[in-house]
Design a protein around this motif. Structure first.
Motif, PDB file in Angstrom:
ATOM      1  N   GLY A 377       5.093  -7.882   0.769  1.00  0.00           N
ATOM      2  CA  GLY A 377       5.964  -8.995   0.429  1.00  0.00           C
ATOM      3  C   GLY A 377       7.205  -9.012   1.299  1.00  0.00           C
ATOM      4  N   ARG A 381       7.809  -4.753  -0.456  1.00  0.00           N
ATOM      5  CA  ARG A 381       6.926  -4.205  -1.488  1.00  0.00           C
ATOM      6  C   ARG A 381       5.478  -4.409  -1.083  1.00  0.00           C
ATOM      7  N   LEU A 383       1.724  -5.145  -1.758  1.00  0.00           N
ATOM      8  CA  LEU A 383       1.138  -6.028  -2.750  1.00  0.00           C
ATOM      9  C   LEU A 383      -0.276  -5.603  -3.127  1.00  0.00           C
ATOM     10  N   GLY A 386      -5.106 -10.077  -4.675  1.00  0.00           N
ATOM     11  CA  GLY A 386      -4.785 -11.416  -5.150  1.00  0.00           C
ATOM     12  C   GLY A 386      -3.390 -11.893  -4.802  1.00  0.00           C
ATOM     13  N   GLU A 387      -2.534 -11.011  -4.288  1.00  0.00           N
ATOM     14  CA  GLU A 387      -1.163 -11.398  -3.929  1.00  0.00           C
ATOM     15  C   GLU A 387      -1.088 -11.681  -2.436  1.00  0.00           C
ATOM     16  N   VAL A 388      -0.565 -12.845  -2.076  1.00  0.00           N
ATOM     17  CA  VAL A 388      -0.470 -13.257  -0.680  1.00  0.00           C
ATOM     18  C   VAL A 388       0.799 -12.691  -0.042  1.00  0.00           C
ATOM     19  N   GLY A 389       0.643 -12.102   1.121  1.00  0.00           N
ATOM     20  CA  GLY A 389       1.790 -11.562   1.836  1.00  0.00           C
ATOM     21  C   GLY A 389       1.459 -11.363   3.297  1.00  0.00           C
ATOM     22  N   VAL A 425      -4.560 -11.665   2.126  1.00  0.00           N
ATOM     23  CA  VAL A 425      -4.659 -11.279   0.725  1.00  0.00           C
ATOM     24  C   VAL A 425      -5.827 -10.307   0.593  1.00  0.00           C
ATOM     25  N   GLU A 428     -10.765  -8.111  -4.624  1.00  0.00           N
ATOM     26  CA  GLU A 428     -10.916  -7.055  -5.628  1.00  0.00           C
ATOM     27  C   GLU A 428     -11.533  -5.782  -5.047  1.00  0.00           C
TER      28      GLU A 428
END
Length: 545
Positions: A377, A381, A383, A386-389, A425, A428
């Motif tokens: 991020g 941080r 990630l 499922g979290e875009v960064g 991203v 899973e």
């Protein structure tokens, strides 16, 4: 009371000297030097063919001796580390001999993209402080290149294709590698010593000089041996992408390390490449998606024996599901996508065959055995799925930094990771999906739209040969999604048909506001579309509408 006498200055200096000597000995014993790769392979695979260049060949023993002679020639010019030796060459035996001669001499290799404009080449000459340059005969005779050399007092050394004769009165790789002592020069080389400066492709802004040490490059080379399961003394690998970029160098160096045979080609022709695969029984081929597509659709493909291929590697651009599955069926069962950057010795990540059969899209896969890849991020941080960064890398194959640019180095290495400038991203299974370049994420009507998503949809259309999507200024949307496509010669389509196709597969806010059919894309030498050129040429498209 007895007191221990204070340590004398002489004793203190002796301890310091002893420590320095111990460290120097340890550096020598444990050194990593790229030139050592060739010496070790020559001892183990003496008469094995190392290089094939047309009808010319070179064994490992011959290549090692030639590189030693060239190294001694360079040192005889008075060059000492960290002197920079430039190179403006197409792929050839002369180029690779000179390349490893530079490493053996402990000097710094500076390969230069020969498709650059003269002013960009001049910038690299000046920025890298190049004293000597190895260049193909064809470039040496160009007046603009000659003027660059002469105005800066740079010593030229001519490289030739096997069928060419070196010009009279000018130093040449051919003469240097066939005369003088063939013993390896006794040069101290530190593992962390600068091995090469490779300038970025310049798709945005002024080029940056990426610095790699012997150690950072070697770690990547060793990793590729493992990741691609290169078989020592057995595999035959392609060398068709330009060696002045890290992609091909990261294939050829492991091949030389493992005593394999490298088949050199100067350019891509689908029929000639198919013939070369069959003739030399290539086992590993590395190319761009457009190359595979051209070979797949070439009329000579049905007659070519490609049964020797056991691994095909692609990079630089996405490949459609339809094309990939057809290649696995008709070309080679094993296809791997590798990703990396000039700054992170390729391959930094790999998307393996079995994973590609399960999931499709712009996946990069996972980091290699020596390189961590994850998503970060803005606040530093790391990630989760499922979290875009931003995609970031960390490992011993990361560059030392940008030459003469500590500010840019600090910016790209913030939070202790190398920042790619790419958005991604994790799914899973911790397979990484590339979304877009940060600067290429189109913000249209308040929504973020990855240009690659629209490109992939366009590439599914049977008439589309290539596609690039950018955001152009628009009074209502902020940025209007704008697609540029080239059409296959045997097909026909229209902008209305392509927009309708996009509406069938995309959300309404993701559909291009305009599709422009163009004859060809502005490209870099490695096959990347120069989107900034498309933007620049069409910046006022919607203002004029």
């Amino acid at each position: 009371m007895d007191l221990k006498p204070a340590t004398s200055r002489e004793e203190t200096m002796t301890a310091v000297d002893f420590t320095a000597q111990t460290e120097a000995a340890a550096n020598h014993i444990r050194r990593i030097a790229l030139g050592d790769i060739l010496r070790r392979s020559a001892r183990r695979y003496r008469d094995k063919i190392a290089l094939v260049d047309g009808e010319a060949t070179l064994t490992y023993r011959e290549m090692d001796a030639a590189a030693n002679r060239f190294a001694n020639y360079l040192l005889g010019l008075g060059l000492k580390a960290p002197a920079k030796v430039g190179m403006i060459c197409a792929n050839s035996i002369d180029m690779l001999v000179a390349n490893f001669g530079i490493f053996k001499a402990g000097l710094t290799w500076v390969p230069i993209n020969h498709t650059l404009a003269p002013d960009a080449i001049g910038y690299i000459f000046d920025h890298a402080e190049i004293q000597t340059v190895v260049l193909d005969r064809g470039f040496y005779v160009r007046p603009d290149i000659r003027e660059l050399l002469e105005s800066r007092g740079i010593h030229p050394i001519i490289a030739c294709a096997p069928t060419e004769t070196p010009p009279e009165g000018v130093s040449s790789v051919r003469v240097a590698m066939s005369s003088g002592p063939d013993t390896e020069p006794d040069v101290e080389i530190s593992s962390d010593q600068l091995a090469y400066i490779m300038y970025t492709s310049g798709t945005t802004g002024r080029q940056k000089g990426v610095m790699h040490s012997h150690a950072s490059a070697y770690v990547g080379i060793a990793s590729n041996l493992f990741e691609w399961n290169i078989r020592p003394g057995q595999d035959v690998l392609s060398c068709i992408l330009p060696l002045f970029h890290v992609g091909q160098f990261s294939v050829t160096a492991p091949a030389l390390h493992a005593g394999c045979t490298t088949v050199i080609q100067r350019g891509f022709d689908p029929a000639a490449t198919l013939a070369a695969i069959e003739r030399h029984k290539m086992t590993i081929f590395v190319g761009l998606p457009m190359m595979y597509g051209a070979m797949l659709n070439d009329p000579n493909k049905s007659k070519a024996d490609l049964s020797s291929l056991r691994l095909c590697i692609y990079a630089m651009a996405p490949m459609s599901k339809t094309m990939l599955l057809r290649l696995m069926e008709e070309f080679c069962p094993n296809f791997a996508l590798v990703s990396g950057q000039t700054e992170v010795f390729t391959a930094a990540s790999v998307f393996e065959t079995h994973e590609q059969r399960k999931r499709f899209g712009a996946y990069w896969g996972v980091g290699t055995s020596v390189c961590e890849m994850t998503v970060m991020g803005d606040d530093g941080r790391l990630l989760g799925p499922g979290e875009v960064g931003e995609i970031v890398f960390r490992g011993p194959n990361v560059m030392l930094g940008y030459y003469k640019d500590p500010e840019a180095t600090a910016q790209v290495q913030r939070h202790g990771w190398h920042h790619t400038g790419d958005l991604g991203v994790l799914d899973e299974d911790h397979q990484l999906l590339f979304l877009d370049r940060l600067k290429d994420m189109i913000k249209s009507g308040g929504e973020n739209v990855p240009s690659i998503k629209v490109e992939e949809v366009l590439l599914r259309h049977p008439a589309v040969m290539n596609a690039a999507v950018v955001g152009l200024p628009h009074d209502r949307w902020g940025e209007a999604i704008t697609a540029f496509v080239t059409v296959r010669p045997e097909k026909e389509t229209s902008t209305a048909e392509l927009i309708a196709h996009c509406k069938d597969h995309l959300g309404s806010f993701e559909v291009p506001k305009a599709v422009l059919i163009i004859p060809a894309f502005p490209m870099t030498s490695t096959g990347k579309v120069q989107k900034f050129e498309l933007r620049k040429a069409h910046l006022e498209h919607f203002q004029q509408a």
